[in-house]
Design an enzyme around this catalytic site. Sequence first.
Site, PDB file in Angstrom:
ATOM      1  N   HIS A 146       4.226   0.923   6.382  1.00  0.00           N
ATOM      2  CA  HIS A 146       4.073   1.142   4.940  1.00  0.00           C
ATOM      3  C   HIS A 146       5.405   1.608   4.361  1.00  0.00           C
ATOM      4  CE1 HIS A 146      -0.548   1.815   5.483  1.00  0.00           C
ATOM      5  NE2 HIS A 146      -0.135   0.633   5.871  1.00  0.00           N
ATOM      6  N   GLN A 194      -3.545  -2.162   7.116  1.00  0.00           N
ATOM      7  CA  GLN A 194      -3.893  -3.579   7.244  1.00  0.00           C
ATOM      8  C   GLN A 194      -4.544  -4.073   5.940  1.00  0.00           C
ATOM      9  OE1 GLN A 194      -4.887  -1.521  10.390  1.00  0.00           O
ATOM     10  NE2 GLN A 194      -2.700  -1.842  10.605  1.00  0.00           N
ATOM     11  N   LYS A 245       0.835  -1.215   0.000  1.00  0.00           N
ATOM     12  CA  LYS A 245       0.000   0.000   0.000  1.00  0.00           C
ATOM     13  C   LYS A 245       0.864   1.257   0.000  1.00  0.00           C
ATOM     14  CE  LYS A 245      -2.058  -1.537   3.731  1.00  0.00           C
ATOM     15  NZ  LYS A 245      -1.547  -2.911   3.805  1.00  0.00           N
TER      16      LYS A 245
HETATM   17  P1  GDP Z   1       2.126  -2.137   3.075  1.00  0.00           P
HETATM   18  O1  GDP Z   1       1.993  -2.369   4.544  1.00  0.00           O
HETATM   19  O2  GDP Z   1       0.932  -2.615   2.313  1.00  0.00           O
HETATM   20  O3  GDP Z   1       2.491  -0.716   2.728  1.00  0.00           O
HETATM   21  O4  GDP Z   1       3.339  -3.054   2.594  1.00  0.00           O
HETATM   22  P2  GDP Z   1       4.763  -3.196   3.329  1.00  0.00           P
HETATM   23  O5  GDP Z   1       5.552  -1.978   3.076  1.00  0.00           O
HETATM   24  O6  GDP Z   1       4.599  -3.656   4.715  1.00  0.00           O
HETATM   25  O7  GDP Z   1       5.350  -4.457   2.543  1.00  0.00           O
HETATM   26  C1  GDP Z   1       5.487  -4.470   1.151  1.00  0.00           C
HETATM   27  C2  GDP Z   1       6.970  -4.681   0.822  1.00  0.00           C
HETATM   28  O8  GDP Z   1       7.093  -5.018  -0.555  1.00  0.00           O
HETATM   29  C3  GDP Z   1       7.808  -3.419   1.007  1.00  0.00           C
HETATM   30  O9  GDP Z   1       9.105  -3.784   1.371  1.00  0.00           O
HETATM   31  C4  GDP Z   1       7.813  -2.794  -0.395  1.00  0.00           C
HETATM   32  O10 GDP Z   1       8.942  -1.980  -0.635  1.00  0.00           O
HETATM   33  C5  GDP Z   1       7.855  -4.028  -1.253  1.00  0.00           C
HETATM   34  N1  GDP Z   1       7.222  -3.904  -2.566  1.00  0.00           N
HETATM   35  C6  GDP Z   1       6.089  -3.231  -2.899  1.00  0.00           C
HETATM   36  N2  GDP Z   1       5.772  -3.462  -4.188  1.00  0.00           N
HETATM   37  C7  GDP Z   1       6.729  -4.291  -4.677  1.00  0.00           C
HETATM   38  C8  GDP Z   1       6.937  -4.912  -5.948  1.00  0.00           C
HETATM   39  O11 GDP Z   1       6.175  -4.772  -6.876  1.00  0.00           O
HETATM   40  N3  GDP Z   1       8.041  -5.724  -6.059  1.00  0.00           N
HETATM   41  C9  GDP Z   1       8.908  -5.921  -5.034  1.00  0.00           C
HETATM   42  N4  GDP Z   1       9.950  -6.718  -5.232  1.00  0.00           N
HETATM   43  N5  GDP Z   1       8.743  -5.347  -3.829  1.00  0.00           N
HETATM   44  C10 GDP Z   1       7.649  -4.561  -3.653  1.00  0.00           C
HETATM   45  P1  IMO Z   2      -0.022  -2.866   7.224  1.00  0.00           P
HETATM   46  O1  IMO Z   2      -0.812  -1.586   7.224  1.00  0.00           O
HETATM   47  C1  IMO Z   2       0.068  -7.079   8.417  1.00  0.00           C
HETATM   48  C2  IMO Z   2      -1.929  -8.098  12.188  1.00  0.00           C
HETATM   49  C3  IMO Z   2      -1.043  -8.576  13.322  1.00  0.00           C
HETATM   50  C4  IMO Z   2      -2.005  -9.536  14.015  1.00  0.00           C
HETATM   51  C5  IMO Z   2      -3.352  -8.818  13.871  1.00  0.00           C
HETATM   52  C6  IMO Z   2      -3.773  -8.030  15.107  1.00  0.00           C
HETATM   53  O2  IMO Z   2       1.432  -2.690   7.250  1.00  0.00           O
HETATM   54  O3  IMO Z   2      -0.511  -3.788   6.140  1.00  0.00           O
HETATM   55  P2  IMO Z   2      -2.975  -5.710  16.121  1.00  0.00           P
HETATM   56  O4  IMO Z   2      -1.628  -5.279  16.653  1.00  0.00           O
HETATM   57  O5  IMO Z   2      -3.492  -4.873  15.013  1.00  0.00           O
HETATM   58  O6  IMO Z   2      -3.975  -5.907  17.216  1.00  0.00           O
HETATM   59  O7  IMO Z   2      -2.715  -7.191  15.526  1.00  0.00           O
HETATM   60  O8  IMO Z   2      -3.213  -7.953  12.768  1.00  0.00           O
HETATM   61  N1  IMO Z   2      -1.539  -6.789  11.612  1.00  0.00           N
HETATM   62  C7  IMO Z   2      -0.939  -6.644  10.426  1.00  0.00           C
HETATM   63  N2  IMO Z   2      -0.482  -7.566   9.547  1.00  0.00           N
HETATM   64  N3  IMO Z   2       0.152  -5.767   8.117  1.00  0.00           N
HETATM   65  C8  IMO Z   2      -0.323  -4.838   8.968  1.00  0.00           C
HETATM   66  O9  IMO Z   2      -0.383  -3.530   8.666  1.00  0.00           O
HETATM   67  C9  IMO Z   2      -0.865  -5.256  10.212  1.00  0.00           C
HETATM   68  N4  IMO Z   2      -1.391  -4.614  11.274  1.00  0.00           N
HETATM   69  C10 IMO Z   2      -1.813  -5.565  12.121  1.00  0.00           C
HETATM   70  O10 IMO Z   2       0.101  -9.233  12.837  1.00  0.00           O
HETATM   71  O11 IMO Z   2      -2.089 -10.740  13.285  1.00  0.00           O
HETATM   72 MG    MG Z   3       3.054  -3.270   6.110  1.00  0.00          MG
END
Ligand code: GDP
Ligand code: IMO
Ligand code: MG
Length: 420
Positions: free
Chosen positions: A40, A221, A15
């Site tokens: 994020h 999430q 995201k």
């Molecule tokens: P979010 O919580 O939905 O914002 O996602 P996170 O940042 O927790 O996890 C997504 C991970 O995948 C991050 O390390 C991003 O930099 C990486 N990422 C996002 N899009 C891509 C993609 O298209 N390819 C690769 N290889 N990595 C990506």
């Molecule tokens: P983003 O925005 C993935 C999961 C936790 C746990 C459950 C409840 O980065 O996608 P909490 O602390 O919210 O009460 O935990 O939700 N969880 C996530 N898993 N990405 C997240 O956020 C999360 N935020 C909470 O691992 O299973």
């Molecule tokens: Mg995340």
Amino acid sequence: MNTVVVGLQWGDEGKGKIIDYLCKDKDVIVRFQGGNNAGHTVVVNGKKFVFHLIPSGILHSGKICVIGKGVVIDPQILIEEIEYLKKEGVTVTPDNLRLSPYSHVIMPYHRVMDACREKQRIQKIGTTKRGIGPCYVDRVARCGIRMGDLINENRFSLKLKDNLKEKNPLFENVYGTKGFNYEEILNQYQEFAKILAPYVCDLVDIYYKEKDKRFLFEGAQGTFLDIDFGTYPFVTSSSTISSGATLGSGLSFVGVDEVLGISKAYTTRVGEGPFPTELNDDTGKYFQNKGNEFGATTGRPRRCGWLDLVLLRRAKILNNVKKIILTKLDILDELEGIKVCVDYKIDGKSIEQFPYDLTGVQPVYEVFAGWKENIANIRDYKQLPSAAKRYIEKIEDYLECEVAYVSVGQMRDAIIDKRK
Ligand code: GDP
Ligand code: IMO
Ligand code: MG
């Protein structure tokens, strides 16, 4: 055009990266739920930023970033995030960051309560232990402390006293830990209040006064962590689906023009709970290593599995998704064959309805040929290997929904706009 962006799986769909990409065409970026359980990630010019509370749009100048009333704010974490960004040369001022006075404040007792409750549960949730659940509990129990209270000494001290009166005996007698000291919290939170007060302003008018502006709502999430429609009780404590965007911001639902859903090209989940397509084998390990599937907030390894179209169809309906953004397609590059879940079986029978409980459901797979080619540098949809295009077309056909963008790498520009 007001756009809501939500995760269609169990979070971490990418995201942050997609919001950063989309916000070039938006004026106001709003977080509407969750707290610093979110992580994020945005990678710009090789530099990685991980946002926990501040909308990922903050890296773009001239945008207003809003933390809406549905968010629970840990003031210490927010201050650290502001300081960190300033150090990196990012502008963060009350002009471009606004906090709703109606958002609830995470208190030290929420964090400890989160850990204590998790410790004593037989059926663990695997929370991030950031105090998210207990803070939302206090909101509905009407003993929560909001940003508008934090910045008013009288209101804050009264509410803190009431909370400690109720909670300290619980910690001491039920959870077997120490209670909290009133003066200590008061002093610490008054310091936070001084720093954050300039950012707090009523935001409801913003949707009226700034109606010519384009809003982007950044979900945290994912759909199956939704408090009601997720895999309860293995969920978070907020409404993560698109309807949460209006409740959590103050915008009327008629103000939403479109909902975009983000899905990884496979599936991941952090924490406990059912996960029909989970892989506890070498392919699961492959996703974890190649996709660097470790939590951006807690560093925990993410559980990995195949793409689940039954789950995505449910998410499409719950969110009213009109377009899908598929991320991390590049992670599939080396696979020989790729499985996609197209049905669930329970006791050997195909389901007629989405199951109330996903525990024990058997995924039914279709197998696709891999492309065995590096796609990370491709920016033109036509140049994708035909096997990759077949994979995307399967998703579109099954979901009856267009995949509008395909992300093929961490970097800001590693994205294919399919219509170009
Ligand atoms: P979010 O919580 O939905 O914002 O996602 P996170 O940042 O927790 O996890 C997504 C991970 O995948 C991050 O390390 C991003 O930099 C990486 N990422 C996002 N899009 C891509 C993609 O298209 N390819 C690769 N290889 N990595 C990506
Ligand atoms: P983003 O925005 C993935 C999961 C936790 C746990 C459950 C409840 O980065 O996608 P909490 O602390 O919210 O009460 O935990 O939700 N969880 C996530 N898993 N990405 C997240 O956020 C999360 N935020 C909470 O691992 O299973
Ligand atoms: Mg995340």
